[in-house]
Write an enzyme that holds these catalytic residues in place. Structure first.
Site, mmCIF file in Angstrom:
data_model
loop_
_atom_site.group_PDB
_atom_site.id
_atom_site.type_symbol
_atom_site.label_atom_id
_atom_site.label_comp_id
_atom_site.label_asym_id
_atom_site.label_seq_id
_atom_site.Cartn_x
_atom_site.Cartn_y
_atom_site.Cartn_z
ATOM 1 N N TYR A 1 0.866 -1.175 0.000
ATOM 2 C CA TYR A 1 0.000 0.000 0.000
ATOM 3 C C TYR A 1 0.904 1.225 0.000
ATOM 4 O O TYR A 1 2.055 1.142 -0.429
ATOM 5 C CB TYR A 1 -0.904 -0.117 1.251
ATOM 6 C CG TYR A 1 -2.037 0.857 1.348
ATOM 7 C CD1 TYR A 1 -2.977 0.974 0.338
ATOM 8 C CD2 TYR A 1 -2.183 1.646 2.487
ATOM 9 C CE1 TYR A 1 -4.033 1.873 0.453
ATOM 10 C CE2 TYR A 1 -3.232 2.539 2.612
ATOM 11 C CZ TYR A 1 -4.150 2.651 1.588
ATOM 12 O OH TYR A 1 -5.182 3.535 1.706
ATOM 13 N N ARG B 1 -6.741 10.156 -10.877
ATOM 14 C CA ARG B 1 -6.034 10.911 -9.823
ATOM 15 C C ARG B 1 -5.536 9.895 -8.795
ATOM 16 O O ARG B 1 -6.210 9.616 -7.829
ATOM 17 C CB ARG B 1 -6.981 11.934 -9.178
ATOM 18 C CG ARG B 1 -6.306 12.992 -8.379
ATOM 19 C CD ARG B 1 -5.767 12.513 -7.039
ATOM 20 N NE ARG B 1 -6.792 12.279 -6.041
ATOM 21 C CZ ARG B 1 -6.744 11.271 -5.152
ATOM 22 N NH1 ARG B 1 -5.784 10.392 -5.146
ATOM 23 N NH2 ARG B 1 -7.709 11.131 -4.265
ATOM 24 N N LYS C 1 -5.991 -1.758 -2.151
ATOM 25 C CA LYS C 1 -7.096 -1.541 -1.196
ATOM 26 C C LYS C 1 -7.731 -2.875 -0.830
ATOM 27 O O LYS C 1 -8.039 -3.146 0.327
ATOM 28 C CB LYS C 1 -8.169 -0.641 -1.825
ATOM 29 C CG LYS C 1 -7.723 0.784 -2.016
ATOM 30 C CD LYS C 1 -8.063 1.613 -0.827
ATOM 31 C CE LYS C 1 -7.329 2.941 -0.900
ATOM 32 N NZ LYS C 1 -7.708 3.913 0.071
ATOM 33 N N GLU D 1 -12.663 4.755 -6.167
ATOM 34 C CA GLU D 1 -11.324 5.028 -5.659
ATOM 35 C C GLU D 1 -10.515 5.880 -6.629
ATOM 36 O O GLU D 1 -10.404 5.537 -7.812
ATOM 37 C CB GLU D 1 -10.620 3.684 -5.440
ATOM 38 C CG GLU D 1 -9.237 3.772 -4.870
ATOM 39 C CD GLU D 1 -9.236 4.335 -3.466
ATOM 40 O OE1 GLU D 1 -10.177 4.071 -2.695
ATOM 41 O OE2 GLU D 1 -8.293 5.063 -3.134
ATOM 42 N N ASP D 2 -9.961 6.966 -6.117
ATOM 43 C CA ASP D 2 -9.007 7.777 -6.875
ATOM 44 C C ASP D 2 -9.521 8.225 -8.252
ATOM 45 O O ASP D 2 -8.807 8.136 -9.262
ATOM 46 C CB ASP D 2 -7.653 7.062 -6.979
ATOM 47 C CG ASP D 2 -6.861 7.213 -5.677
ATOM 48 O OD1 ASP D 2 -7.408 7.764 -4.702
ATOM 49 O OD2 ASP D 2 -5.691 6.789 -5.629
ATOM 50 N N ASP E 1 -14.278 6.155 -1.109
ATOM 51 C CA ASP E 1 -13.369 6.109 0.025
ATOM 52 C C ASP E 1 -12.591 7.406 0.212
ATOM 53 O O ASP E 1 -12.322 7.822 1.337
ATOM 54 C CB ASP E 1 -12.406 4.936 -0.177
ATOM 55 C CG ASP E 1 -11.557 4.721 1.044
ATOM 56 O OD1 ASP E 1 -12.123 4.716 2.147
ATOM 57 O OD2 ASP E 1 -10.340 4.579 0.903
ATOM 58 N N ASP E 2 -12.234 8.072 -0.896
ATOM 59 C CA ASP E 2 -11.458 9.322 -0.757
ATOM 60 C C ASP E 2 -12.287 10.376 -0.040
ATOM 61 O O ASP E 2 -11.767 11.159 0.748
ATOM 62 C CB ASP E 2 -11.049 9.844 -2.136
ATOM 63 C CG ASP E 2 -10.175 8.840 -2.844
ATOM 64 O OD1 ASP E 2 -9.118 8.509 -2.297
ATOM 65 O OD2 ASP E 2 -10.578 8.349 -3.915
ATOM 66 N N ASN F 1 -0.357 11.803 0.183
ATOM 67 C CA ASN F 1 0.414 10.601 -0.118
ATOM 68 C C ASN F 1 0.985 10.704 -1.526
ATOM 69 O O ASN F 1 0.419 11.405 -2.365
ATOM 70 C CB ASN F 1 -0.505 9.368 -0.070
ATOM 71 C CG ASN F 1 -1.026 9.101 1.314
ATOM 72 O OD1 ASN F 1 -0.306 9.235 2.291
ATOM 73 N ND2 ASN F 1 -2.297 8.715 1.398
HETATM 74 P P1 NAI Z 1 -7.313 16.553 -5.560
HETATM 75 O O1 NAI Z 1 -6.424 16.665 -6.732
HETATM 76 O O2 NAI Z 1 -8.769 16.353 -5.744
HETATM 77 O O3 NAI Z 1 -7.135 17.858 -4.637
HETATM 78 C C1 NAI Z 1 -5.937 18.524 -4.401
HETATM 79 C C2 NAI Z 1 -6.253 19.907 -3.862
HETATM 80 O O4 NAI Z 1 -5.039 20.539 -3.504
HETATM 81 C C3 NAI Z 1 -6.949 20.833 -4.870
HETATM 82 O O5 NAI Z 1 -7.969 21.535 -4.233
HETATM 83 C C4 NAI Z 1 -5.847 21.792 -5.295
HETATM 84 O O6 NAI Z 1 -6.338 23.087 -5.635
HETATM 85 C C5 NAI Z 1 -5.043 21.867 -4.017
HETATM 86 N N1 NAI Z 1 -3.689 22.332 -4.320
HETATM 87 C C6 NAI Z 1 -2.863 21.911 -5.298
HETATM 88 N N2 NAI Z 1 -1.744 22.671 -5.298
HETATM 89 C C7 NAI Z 1 -1.878 23.546 -4.301
HETATM 90 C C8 NAI Z 1 -1.061 24.615 -3.820
HETATM 91 N N3 NAI Z 1 0.125 24.861 -4.362
HETATM 92 N N4 NAI Z 1 -1.527 25.330 -2.781
HETATM 93 C C9 NAI Z 1 -2.702 25.057 -2.232
HETATM 94 N N5 NAI Z 1 -3.522 24.072 -2.630
HETATM 95 C C10 NAI Z 1 -3.108 23.343 -3.669
HETATM 96 O O7 NAI Z 1 -6.739 15.389 -4.681
HETATM 97 P P2 NAI Z 1 -7.436 14.629 -3.455
HETATM 98 O O8 NAI Z 1 -8.169 13.448 -3.922
HETATM 99 O O9 NAI Z 1 -8.208 15.581 -2.630
HETATM 100 O O10 NAI Z 1 -6.137 14.118 -2.677
HETATM 101 C C11 NAI Z 1 -5.206 15.028 -2.157
HETATM 102 C C12 NAI Z 1 -4.107 14.284 -1.425
HETATM 103 O O11 NAI Z 1 -4.671 13.629 -0.307
HETATM 104 C C13 NAI Z 1 -3.400 13.196 -2.248
HETATM 105 O O12 NAI Z 1 -2.016 13.269 -2.013
HETATM 106 C C14 NAI Z 1 -3.946 11.928 -1.689
HETATM 107 O O13 NAI Z 1 -3.000 10.868 -1.748
HETATM 108 C C15 NAI Z 1 -4.192 12.311 -0.246
HETATM 109 N N6 NAI Z 1 -5.179 11.463 0.400
HETATM 110 C C16 NAI Z 1 -4.871 10.948 1.617
HETATM 111 C C17 NAI Z 1 -5.736 10.097 2.256
HETATM 112 C C18 NAI Z 1 -5.413 9.544 3.604
HETATM 113 O O14 NAI Z 1 -6.059 8.602 4.034
HETATM 114 N N7 NAI Z 1 -4.457 10.099 4.302
HETATM 115 C C19 NAI Z 1 -6.994 9.682 1.628
HETATM 116 C C20 NAI Z 1 -7.289 10.358 0.381
HETATM 117 C C21 NAI Z 1 -6.390 11.206 -0.206
#
Ligand code: NAI
Length: 537
Positions: free
Chosen positions: A71, A124, A142, A210-211, A246-247, A393
């Site tokens: 993972y 994504r 997953k 997912e993603d 899940d996201d 991540n």
């Molecule tokens: P997404 O692409 O939908 O959202 C990313 C967000 O970050 C967007 O709103 C974008 O405008 C913002 N962003 C990008 N560059 C930026 C900057 N320079 N300054 C400010 N904001 C900025 O992606 P999603 O699905 O929301 O995932 C985001 C991250 O969260 C990924 O790295 C993912 O791996 C992680 N994640 C972690 C989880 C966990 O369990 N810890 C679960 C789901 C996602």
């Protein structure tokens, strides 16, 4: 003839006589001999497909050590390298070119009694962007954790990748890329066909999205999650329900659980009310908004009006603070928590932290290192125990490392990250990190839905899963940690599944009649009795 006689010739004598310990220990020693994380990943994938029980025994008994190789973080590299390291198919592949025939293709899958499918379109993947069909390894990863972490039977799981093209130029130009070499299409009809085909071919199947990129993620969750919004098939059968994202929802639940425990620790140190919070969300995509909405629900279920709850949130994206009047057209999912017109327009995170003085800073931005020294030191200056959750991540996209957060706050930080960080010793004191990753919640949510035969995954079920996780810490964990330690994941998943199943029954969406009238202990017992417990020969 004895079994051993029958098996002679199929395996060396020592394996036939050896039993469980031998095969698992042998696999562990082979794993340890691999030098790099990706080699370990490849080895474990092969083990899963050739010696399933050995693989899962190994995973369950060594979950803390092995999880990072099946993972996050390694799965990120596996998705990127998918077409280079490919050996054999391990997910159901549905191509846009096969539209009109999806149900027929699905019927070819050898297992028929599928209980849970994880589906991605690869658009994504983690914070790594569009990885095309390489995203199938996320679905595989997953489901590996559904089996290892919750005890769902491996035969009942189905990873699916939808190939709708890719916008990743490097993949389009890579001669080894295995997916369709065309620009990504966005087609609701194809998604509807996929959804109804799954419902038709695998009747008891829960679908986990997912993603998907954030607009698709919110759109398809809204479109399919309720029976009343059902897609109607040609024969008039409604096909809605039995799905979750899940996201959005799983991450929301796991971070709410960690947040509840974090504010308890922070309030104990500062003497301030649990509910006296100002929360900055750095990143306003599916995960950021999903988590924020789950926290809003926490406040509204604890005496605040929706407007009062929303006032506690500051959403930030790549253009700065999200406000109604900053001049761009906000997508629907950001509007729910945008700040009202007439307030300040902040551009940088430093400006926002300096002016808002948040109690909690949550990163879901995919911008590694965004919580820099200045930002983190400001947080520590303003609060006795600042809550800092860099959740992006894989590891290199984390908004800050555990070591830096400890150093820059002089050990005061309450910290959780998406990918794992090792314990840190600072000024002779050792600090254990927390991994705020949705793998603590989705296995239990899935197990609870499957065993209660829930026909919808509603907000009460997700909310109860978060409370169950936040209450699952034992006495060795609750004074310093936010989450239970990972080696207890199977028990924790059973507890979460119990609460999810109870919420399903309470809200009338559980179709398993047995649950109605059972006590909590009886449901827990029932759930534990159903957990897959591999014992390789
Ligand atoms: P997404 O692409 O939908 O959202 C990313 C967000 O970050 C967007 O709103 C974008 O405008 C913002 N962003 C990008 N560059 C930026 C900057 N320079 N300054 C400010 N904001 C900025 O992606 P999603 O699905 O929301 O995932 C985001 C991250 O969260 C990924 O790295 C993912 O791996 C992680 N994640 C972690 C989880 C966990 O369990 N810890 C679960 C789901 C996602």
């Amino acid at each position: 003839m004895s079994t051993a006689t029958v098996q002679r010739g199929l395996a060396p004598a020592s394996i036939l006589q050896g039993g469980v310990v031998d095969s698992v220990q042998r696999a562990l020693s082979q794993l340890n001999a691999k030098d790099t994380p990706i080699e370990k990943y490849i080895f474990l994938s092969q083990l899963r497909s050739t010696a399933k029980d050995t693989f899962y025994r190994l995973l369950i008994d060594n979950i803390i050590d092995i999880c990072p190789y099946v993972y996050t973080p390694t799965v990120g590299a596996a998705c990127q390298l998918y077409s280079n390291i490919y050996r054999k198919p391990d997910a159901l592949y549905l191509s846009y070119q096969d539209r009109g025939h999806l149900a027929e293709i699905m019927s070819n899958w050898p297992q028929k009694d599928i209980r849970i499918a994880v589906v991605s379109d690869g658009s994504r993947i983690l914070g790594l962007g569009d990885l095309g069909i390489g995203g199938c390894q996320i679905s595989v990863g997953k489901l590996t954790l559904y089996v290892g972490g919750a005890g769902i039977k491996p035969e009942g799981t189905l990873p699916i990748i939808l190939d709708m093209g890719t916008n990743n130029e490097a993949l389009l130009n890579d001669p080894l890329y295995l997916g369709l070499k065309m620009k990504r299409v966005y087609d609701d009809e194809f998604m509807d066909e996929f959804y109804t085909a799954t419902r038709t071919v695998f009747k008891d199947c829960l679908i986990q999205f997912e993603d998907f990129s954030s607009e698709s993620a919110f759109k398809y969750l809204d479109r399919y999650r309720y029976k009343k919004n059902a897609v109607i098939s040609n024969d008039g059968t409604p096909y809605g329900g039995k799905c979750f994202n899940d996201d959005i929802q799983g991450t929301g639940a796991v971070i709410l659980a960690g947040f509840i425990n974090a504010v308890k620790l922070a309030s104990a140190a500062s003497g301030r009310s649990l509910f006296d919070q100002r929360i900055v969300f750095f990143g306003a995509g599916s995960a950021g908004v999903g988590v924020a909405m789950q926290l809003v629900e926490f406040f509204t279920r604890n005496g605040f009006t929706l407007e009062e709850a929303k006032q506690k949130f500051y959403l930030v994206d790549s253009k700065g603070l999200v406000t109604d009047d900053r001049g761009d057209k906000l997508p629907e999912h950001k509007k729910a928590l945008s700040r009202k017109a007439g307030g300040p327009q902040y551009r940088t995170l430093e400006e926002i932290v300096e002016n808002v003085r948040p109690t909690a800073l949550i990163g879901l931005s995919t911008v590694g290192g965004a919580f820099n020294e200045k930002v983190v030191r400001m947080m520590a200056e303003f609060k006795t125990r600042p809550i800092i959750f860099p959740l992006s991540n894989p590891s290199h996209l984390s908004e800050c490392t555990f070591e830096d957060a400890i150093k820059w706050t002089n050990g005061k930080v309450i910290f959780a990250s998406g990918s794992p960080f090792k314990a840190v010793t600072y000024n002779s004191k050792t600090y254990e990190s927390n991994q705020g990753n949705n793998f603590l919640s989705f296995p239990g949510i899935g197990l609870g839905c499957i065993l209660s035969k829930a026909n919808e995954v509603n907000d009460d079920m997700i909310y109860e899963s978060a409370l169950a996780l936040s209450e699952s810490l034992d006495e060795t964990e609750s004074a310093t940690l936010l989450y239970p330690r990972l080696h207890r994941i199977r028990d924790v998943s059973a507890t979460i599944a119990t609460r999810v199943a109870q919420a399903a029954a309470k809200t009338g969406v559980a179709e398993n009649e047995k649950l109605y009238g059972m006590s909590t202990e009886q449901i827990l017992e029932y759930i534990k009795s159903k957990q897959y417990n591999p014992s390789p020969f």
